[in-house]
Design a protein around this motif. Structure first.
Motif, mmCIF file in Angstrom:
data_model
loop_
_atom_site.group_PDB
_atom_site.id
_atom_site.type_symbol
_atom_site.label_atom_id
_atom_site.label_comp_id
_atom_site.label_asym_id
_atom_site.label_seq_id
_atom_site.Cartn_x
_atom_site.Cartn_y
_atom_site.Cartn_z
ATOM 1 N N CYS A 94 6.348 65.777 -117.908
ATOM 2 C CA CYS A 94 5.509 64.854 -117.155
ATOM 3 C C CYS A 94 5.135 65.459 -115.810
ATOM 4 O O CYS A 94 3.990 65.338 -115.357
ATOM 5 C CB CYS A 94 6.227 63.526 -116.921
ATOM 6 S SG CYS A 94 6.107 62.418 -118.324
ATOM 7 N N ILE A 134 4.840 68.566 -115.005
ATOM 8 C CA ILE A 134 3.876 69.663 -115.096
ATOM 9 C C ILE A 134 2.517 69.193 -115.605
ATOM 10 O O ILE A 134 1.481 69.439 -114.999
ATOM 11 C CB ILE A 134 4.421 70.781 -116.024
ATOM 12 C CG1 ILE A 134 5.686 71.365 -115.420
ATOM 13 C CG2 ILE A 134 3.359 71.857 -116.223
ATOM 14 C CD1 ILE A 134 6.365 72.378 -116.303
ATOM 15 N N PHE A 135 2.546 68.487 -116.742
ATOM 16 C CA PHE A 135 1.269 68.210 -117.398
ATOM 17 C C PHE A 135 0.654 66.859 -117.021
ATOM 18 O O PHE A 135 -0.552 66.713 -117.009
ATOM 19 C CB PHE A 135 1.438 68.264 -118.919
ATOM 20 C CG PHE A 135 1.804 69.612 -119.407
ATOM 21 C CD1 PHE A 135 0.932 70.680 -119.217
ATOM 22 C CD2 PHE A 135 3.018 69.845 -120.029
ATOM 23 C CE1 PHE A 135 1.264 71.944 -119.661
ATOM 24 C CE2 PHE A 135 3.354 71.110 -120.470
ATOM 25 C CZ PHE A 135 2.479 72.156 -120.286
ATOM 26 N N PHE A 136 1.482 65.874 -116.767
ATOM 27 C CA PHE A 136 0.914 64.544 -116.594
ATOM 28 C C PHE A 136 0.917 64.095 -115.142
ATOM 29 O O PHE A 136 1.303 62.975 -114.815
ATOM 30 C CB PHE A 136 1.614 63.537 -117.508
ATOM 31 C CG PHE A 136 1.415 63.872 -118.952
ATOM 32 C CD1 PHE A 136 0.137 64.112 -119.432
ATOM 33 C CD2 PHE A 136 2.476 63.978 -119.831
ATOM 34 C CE1 PHE A 136 -0.081 64.452 -120.753
ATOM 35 C CE2 PHE A 136 2.265 64.315 -121.157
ATOM 36 C CZ PHE A 136 0.995 64.552 -121.619
ATOM 37 N N GLY A 137 0.530 65.003 -114.283
ATOM 38 C CA GLY A 137 0.176 64.574 -112.933
ATOM 39 C C GLY A 137 1.279 64.595 -111.895
ATOM 40 O O GLY A 137 0.995 64.429 -110.718
ATOM 41 N N TRP A 162 0.727 67.303 -109.127
ATOM 42 C CA TRP A 162 -0.517 67.056 -108.382
ATOM 43 C C TRP A 162 -0.405 65.816 -107.523
ATOM 44 O O TRP A 162 -0.922 65.768 -106.406
ATOM 45 C CB TRP A 162 -1.695 66.926 -109.345
ATOM 46 C CG TRP A 162 -1.989 68.211 -110.044
ATOM 47 C CD1 TRP A 162 -1.816 68.486 -111.350
ATOM 48 C CD2 TRP A 162 -2.486 69.405 -109.441
ATOM 49 N NE1 TRP A 162 -2.162 69.779 -111.625
ATOM 50 C CE2 TRP A 162 -2.583 70.372 -110.462
ATOM 51 C CE3 TRP A 162 -2.843 69.760 -108.134
ATOM 52 C CZ2 TRP A 162 -3.037 71.659 -110.228
ATOM 53 C CZ3 TRP A 162 -3.303 71.038 -107.892
ATOM 54 C CH2 TRP A 162 -3.394 71.984 -108.937
ATOM 55 N N ASP A 163 0.253 64.788 -108.102
ATOM 56 C CA ASP A 163 0.406 63.561 -107.324
ATOM 57 C C ASP A 163 1.225 63.826 -106.063
ATOM 58 O O ASP A 163 0.884 63.356 -104.974
ATOM 59 C CB ASP A 163 1.108 62.484 -108.158
ATOM 60 C CG ASP A 163 0.191 61.919 -109.218
ATOM 61 O OD1 ASP A 163 -0.971 62.381 -109.294
ATOM 62 O OD2 ASP A 163 0.616 61.034 -109.966
ATOM 63 N N LEU A 183 1.561 66.667 -104.554
ATOM 64 C CA LEU A 183 0.735 67.483 -103.678
ATOM 65 C C LEU A 183 -0.245 66.587 -102.915
ATOM 66 O O LEU A 183 -0.426 66.723 -101.691
ATOM 67 C CB LEU A 183 -0.035 68.486 -104.532
ATOM 68 C CG LEU A 183 -0.578 69.710 -103.799
ATOM 69 C CD1 LEU A 183 0.564 70.536 -103.245
ATOM 70 C CD2 LEU A 183 -1.430 70.552 -104.737
ATOM 71 N N ALA A 184 -0.865 65.672 -103.655
ATOM 72 C CA ALA A 184 -1.841 64.787 -103.032
ATOM 73 C C ALA A 184 -1.176 63.955 -101.945
ATOM 74 O O ALA A 184 -1.744 63.727 -100.874
ATOM 75 C CB ALA A 184 -2.468 63.882 -104.091
ATOM 76 N N LEU A 225 -0.564 66.027 -98.892
ATOM 77 C CA LEU A 225 -1.804 66.262 -98.164
ATOM 78 C C LEU A 225 -2.358 64.976 -97.555
ATOM 79 O O LEU A 225 -3.494 64.931 -97.095
ATOM 80 C CB LEU A 225 -2.852 66.890 -99.087
ATOM 81 C CG LEU A 225 -2.491 68.286 -99.601
ATOM 82 C CD1 LEU A 225 -3.523 68.770 -100.596
ATOM 83 C CD2 LEU A 225 -2.370 69.268 -98.437
ATOM 84 N N ARG A 252 -3.197 62.213 -98.960
ATOM 85 C CA ARG A 252 -4.227 61.504 -99.704
ATOM 86 C C ARG A 252 -3.656 60.327 -100.485
ATOM 87 O O ARG A 252 -4.351 59.672 -101.239
ATOM 88 C CB ARG A 252 -4.927 62.456 -100.655
ATOM 89 C CG ARG A 252 -5.718 63.532 -99.934
ATOM 90 C CD ARG A 252 -6.343 64.477 -100.943
ATOM 91 N NE ARG A 252 -7.131 63.712 -101.891
ATOM 92 C CZ ARG A 252 -8.456 63.614 -101.852
ATOM 93 N NH1 ARG A 252 -9.130 64.232 -100.915
ATOM 94 N NH2 ARG A 252 -9.097 62.923 -102.755
ATOM 95 N N LYS A 308 -5.712 57.219 -102.386
ATOM 96 C CA LYS A 308 -5.597 56.899 -103.805
ATOM 97 C C LYS A 308 -5.334 55.402 -104.023
ATOM 98 O O LYS A 308 -5.961 54.759 -104.850
ATOM 99 C CB LYS A 308 -4.486 57.734 -104.434
ATOM 100 C CG LYS A 308 -4.592 57.794 -105.915
ATOM 101 C CD LYS A 308 -4.098 59.114 -106.436
ATOM 102 C CE LYS A 308 -5.095 60.223 -106.177
ATOM 103 N NZ LYS A 308 -4.513 61.546 -106.384
ATOM 104 N N ASP A 331 -8.437 53.636 -103.735
ATOM 105 C CA ASP A 331 -9.241 53.816 -104.943
ATOM 106 C C ASP A 331 -8.943 52.762 -105.988
ATOM 107 O O ASP A 331 -9.823 52.080 -106.502
ATOM 108 C CB ASP A 331 -8.913 55.179 -105.578
ATOM 109 C CG ASP A 331 -9.962 56.204 -105.194
ATOM 110 O OD1 ASP A 331 -9.841 57.324 -105.657
ATOM 111 O OD2 ASP A 331 -10.890 55.852 -104.427
ATOM 112 N N SER A 332 -7.657 52.650 -106.302
ATOM 113 C CA SER A 332 -7.307 51.765 -107.407
ATOM 114 C C SER A 332 -7.641 50.320 -107.055
ATOM 115 O O SER A 332 -7.993 49.531 -107.918
ATOM 116 C CB SER A 332 -5.836 51.924 -107.797
ATOM 117 O OG SER A 332 -5.081 52.442 -106.738
#
Lengths: 276, 276, 276
Positions: C244, C246-249, C252-253, C255-256, C259, C261, C265, C268-269
């Motif tokens: 999860c 590595i592949f499912f966010g 990146w989450d 990291l976001a 940063l 962000r 986010k 956004d939702s």
């Protein structure tokens, strides 16, 4: 009554053509059932959601065939290819829900009309159970349980699709499961299926085939009429209670209670809960 | 426009290859629909339950074929044997849910992208309805109702599987039944199915076959774009209201009310409730 | 251990006859699962609704075959034609629910009995997954995903029919969806299916066929026993978390968030919600 004449009548009953009169009776009772299931809401609902209303009525009318097909790997929609039945069903649905001043509904609710339609529907039910058992026997000649299940479903399909039928109308009643409180029709269809299977697969029933069929027709019509006219709703109940007492723990439970183990048992079940 | 050239365009549209571009557009809108159905919860849900998320997206993408197969007694899983479509769907799902900084989702939501994808999806829809009607016609050449049902389901399958799709994600919304409030897509697919059936089975439509198909494509794309750009959501509504007023009791009910029978009717429905 | 002897054992395991002992073990655990799912209510329920109780136990026993058949367009009831299995299942159900003083249930709950039955059930599970993959491969030789789905369903069918099984007993728990929180059995069946498919369709696995099968049997039995005896419930969890991340966010989450962000986010939702 002369046995010869009786057998003659039986042979005639077995060859009765169902379309269109028996289909009309069947559709009429199906549409009435949908309308009464909607309760006080029926008028408003039928005006606002004609599509859902029509679909759920069709589902009730064709329930037996659809469920049986679904379980036997045959096309669920196949019963709809019978255009005659479909048109009869649609016409009856229209009459029950949309005639001016609700004349159609009032006529259908009129007791003599209801009695005749109910009697015809029971004759139809016997035929459906018989056909269902025969159809399953062709597919699985040795699987008695499949014949019995299909016969029962064909006999009282609408009972088993009640949840889906209500879901189409946006209502969800998971506790109204037929298996929890089987209705008289389910039990009668089950009994009829078992008798047909025994008649077909064993030599235990020595009566001629037509007589067995006729006997089931009479049984179904008789109890339907006594249910409408006399309010006897479930003649199987005493038998069931006896059966439960003997086979499904009734006697042993009482014995356990007498021996003072009732409390221990309560304790047991609490343990089970904790383990979960 | 030159009629010859018009017919040429129509003939080209009917032969358009769907894979892979139209499949990408279809999958994109399906994944977006799943994501928006999840609401504010989407991010967290997709991280916690990738399997349920993937399965429900696949169900939306393949809904039409699966439901139609299920009702026609064919293997429900068969649409998945199309490996190309499956890979496209999975890739699109991944891009919409899991790209870094949510780039995929933002691009997909960008209006021009959405407009192009929507237009392509409508072209695809017309083809699916057409194929569905043709497939059902091969199985049941005389059962118009089955052709119409299968065409409609192929055209807007996801509408009818919404309950199951949400159930896969652990949500249960029995009142969101498509039959209760059919969406514009369902109605348009229904209309398209009826036109295709008439074109196939009768001589009432004299236009060349390709033109009928092209006309439906234009109709679907036109109303989809006007729905996105102008906010016109259901051009069928006036027609429906008229139809309900004439056929489904509107006029008679008003008449009954005028004649002062409105109260009597209320009384009736209360009686029904008591009888239950 | 001598490799020759090991291969011999493997070849014997692959040819093990399942009926009747493995069926008894499987039915026993199914009936226990139903009884424990009923909780403290089990005694009273089994006395009041024997039909629903029997049906839901049968559904658990035959779940894998029925679901797989349903999805492959084959008769859902077909598994019931195996009269031997049906009788064994019914006898076991009766013993677990209705023996005097609940002896049957107490014996079945006795740890050594449970361990032996569980180990046998895992051997049975491996065989079912293997048969499922083989059956699907015959129907769709190129559709890996269908083989994997059918293998998984055959391996842990009861997990996927839990909702229907409870519905038969009048309970509805839409959030208990297997896809949301797949159990260890589902994941293990999935893994076994993938390995069988790779073994069947590629040359990547060079070990003899019998050894692959035997390895999966050992894997299933080992983790089942460690689950009962040591309380290790899901050895897949660390792997999943890694996957999860590595592949499912996951990465990146994070990291976001780093940063800055993360807030954007959330915003956004909320927008998505408003648009709905």
């Amino acid at each position: 009554m002369d046995p010869e004449a009786f057998l003659d009548v039986a042979n005639q009953v077995i060859k009765l053509k169902m379309f269109p009169f028996f289909d009309i009776a069947h559709s009429l009772l199906a549409a009435l059932a949908v309308r009464e299931d909607l309760g006080a809401n029926a008028q408003a609902f039928s005006r606002k959601h004609p599509l859902a209303c029509w679909l759920s009525t069709m589902l009730v009318i064709f329930a037996g065939g659809m469920v049986a097909n679904g379980l036997l790997g045959e096309p669920i929609l196949a019963p709809l290819k019978n255009t005659g039945q479909l048109l009869v069903g649609t016409a009856v649905w229209y009459v029950v829900f949309y005639t001016p001043f609700d004349i159609g509904y009032k006529v259908a609710k009129f007791l003599p009309v209801k009695i005749v339609a109910s009697a015809m529907k029971e004759i139809y039910r016997a035929k459906k159970v018989y056909d269902g058992v025969g159809h399953a026997a062709k597919l699985y000649p040795n699987a008695w349980i499949i014949m019995i299940i299909i016969g029962t479903l064909k006999g009282n399909g609408a009972g088993f699709t009640k949840l889906i039928e209500r879901l189409i109308r946006g209502a969800w009643t998971p506790t109204a499961m037929e298996f929890m409180q089987p209705s008289f029709y389910t039990k009668a269809s089950l009994l009829a299926s078992i008798i047909f299977v025994l008649d077909k697969k064993t030599d235990w029933i020595s009566a001629p085939h037509a007589l067995v069929y006729f006997g089931i027709v009479i049984f179904l019509v008789y109890f339907k009429l006594s249910s409408i006219l006399l309010g006897i709703h479930d003649p199987f109940l005493p038998l069931e209670n006896l059966c439960c007492a003997i086979f499904f723990g009734g006697i042993w439970d009482s014995l356990a209670k007498i021996l003072g183990r009732g409390q221990a048992k309560d304790g047991d079940s609490k343990d089970v809960k904790k383990n979960n």
